[in-house]
Design a protein around this motif. Structure first.
Motif, mmCIF file in Angstrom:
data_model
loop_
_atom_site.group_PDB
_atom_site.id
_atom_site.type_symbol
_atom_site.label_atom_id
_atom_site.label_comp_id
_atom_site.label_asym_id
_atom_site.label_seq_id
_atom_site.Cartn_x
_atom_site.Cartn_y
_atom_site.Cartn_z
ATOM 1 N N VAL A 74 17.117 33.639 -11.057
ATOM 2 C CA VAL A 74 17.631 32.127 -11.003
ATOM 3 C C VAL A 74 16.919 31.530 -9.344
ATOM 4 O O VAL A 74 16.757 32.092 -8.432
ATOM 5 C CB VAL A 74 19.187 31.910 -10.929
ATOM 6 N N ASN A 99 18.177 30.282 -15.870
ATOM 7 C CA ASN A 99 19.979 29.678 -15.301
ATOM 8 C C ASN A 99 20.765 30.182 -15.357
ATOM 9 O O ASN A 99 20.525 31.794 -15.562
ATOM 10 C CB ASN A 99 20.433 28.127 -15.901
ATOM 11 N N SER A 100 21.341 29.852 -14.110
ATOM 12 C CA SER A 100 22.533 31.118 -14.284
ATOM 13 C C SER A 100 23.109 31.367 -15.286
ATOM 14 O O SER A 100 24.089 32.322 -14.988
ATOM 15 C CB SER A 100 23.879 30.985 -13.154
ATOM 16 N N ASP A 140 12.727 29.450 -19.560
ATOM 17 C CA ASP A 140 13.765 29.554 -19.722
ATOM 18 C C ASP A 140 13.800 29.276 -22.033
ATOM 19 O O ASP A 140 14.274 30.491 -22.051
ATOM 20 C CB ASP A 140 15.354 29.654 -19.333
ATOM 21 N N CYS A 154 13.710 35.057 -5.091
ATOM 22 C CA CYS A 154 13.497 34.795 -6.165
ATOM 23 C C CYS A 154 12.074 36.130 -7.235
ATOM 24 O O CYS A 154 12.425 37.022 -7.752
ATOM 25 C CB CYS A 154 12.828 33.983 -7.095
ATOM 26 N N THR A 185 21.139 32.957 -7.284
ATOM 27 C CA THR A 185 20.224 32.015 -7.365
ATOM 28 C C THR A 185 19.130 33.215 -6.017
ATOM 29 O O THR A 185 20.098 33.702 -5.136
ATOM 30 C CB THR A 185 20.293 30.901 -6.390
ATOM 31 N N HIS A 201 14.780 37.954 -15.614
ATOM 32 C CA HIS A 201 15.439 36.511 -15.122
ATOM 33 C C HIS A 201 15.717 36.584 -13.654
ATOM 34 O O HIS A 201 15.987 37.427 -13.600
ATOM 35 C CB HIS A 201 16.959 36.639 -15.818
#
Length: 176
Positions: free
Chosen positions: A83, A24-25, A34, A100, A63, A81
């Motif tokens: 998003v 997540n952000s 996550d 992504c 994102t 990582h």
């Protein structure tokens, strides 16, 4: 050309250079993939994420972007990582989902990674339909691998047989 493989399994158990996290952000952990990566990877991952938040990513990760941390106690060397976008029937966010995958591969290549494992980004709590996500993910990875030296293998680690079968069908259409 790099190999793309599909497996049913646990992303946290993958013995690869890079595990991609559907983050997540906030970068501070969450549910699904996550949460599993943060739990199994241990406090080292969270510590690296906090350093990122204290620096360039003070407002979180946008994102489609990607950033690397240690993999902590995971068998991988790094966690990248990224998003994913939340699914919307009103707005086409396919380019963000493709980003992504593209950005994660570029970050992995910059680290010197040769092997990368992806989950099915955005298909959990972000509700992206697996059929659509599979096509977007596989196309973005295949396209990016053509211009990304060093990476020899990308593995999609899928939660269950249904997701595997959907990705396998999308892969067979991509090969035509």
């Amino acid at each position: 050309m790099a190999q793309i493989e599909l497996v049913v399994g646990d992303i946290t158990a993958q013995d690869v250079d890079v595990v991609v996290n559907a983050a997540n952000s906030s970068l501070l952990g969450g549910g699904g993939v996550d949460g599993a990566i943060h739990r199994k990877g241990g406090p080292e991952i969270l510590a690296d994420c906090r350093k990122l938040r204290a620096g360039h990513y003070g407002r979180g990760l946008k994102t489609g972007q990607a950033v690397a941390t240690t993999a902590g106690r995971l068998p991988a060397n790094w966690v990248v990582h990224t998003v994913g976008p939340v699914w919307s029937a009103e707005e086409d966010r396919s380019a963000l989902l493709a980003d992504c995958h593209r950005t994660s591969l570029r970050v992995a290549a910059d680290l010197g990674a040769r092997t990368v494992a992806f989950p099915a980004i955005s298909t959990g709590i972000y509700r992206w339909p697996v059929e659509s996500a599979a096509k977007i993910a596989l196309a973005a990875v295949a396209e990016t691998l053509d211009g990304t030296p060093g990476i020899t293998s990308v593995r999609f680690v899928l939660f269950d047989k249904r997701a595997h079968d959907v990705f396998a069908e999308a892969a067979s259409l991509l090969d035509r």
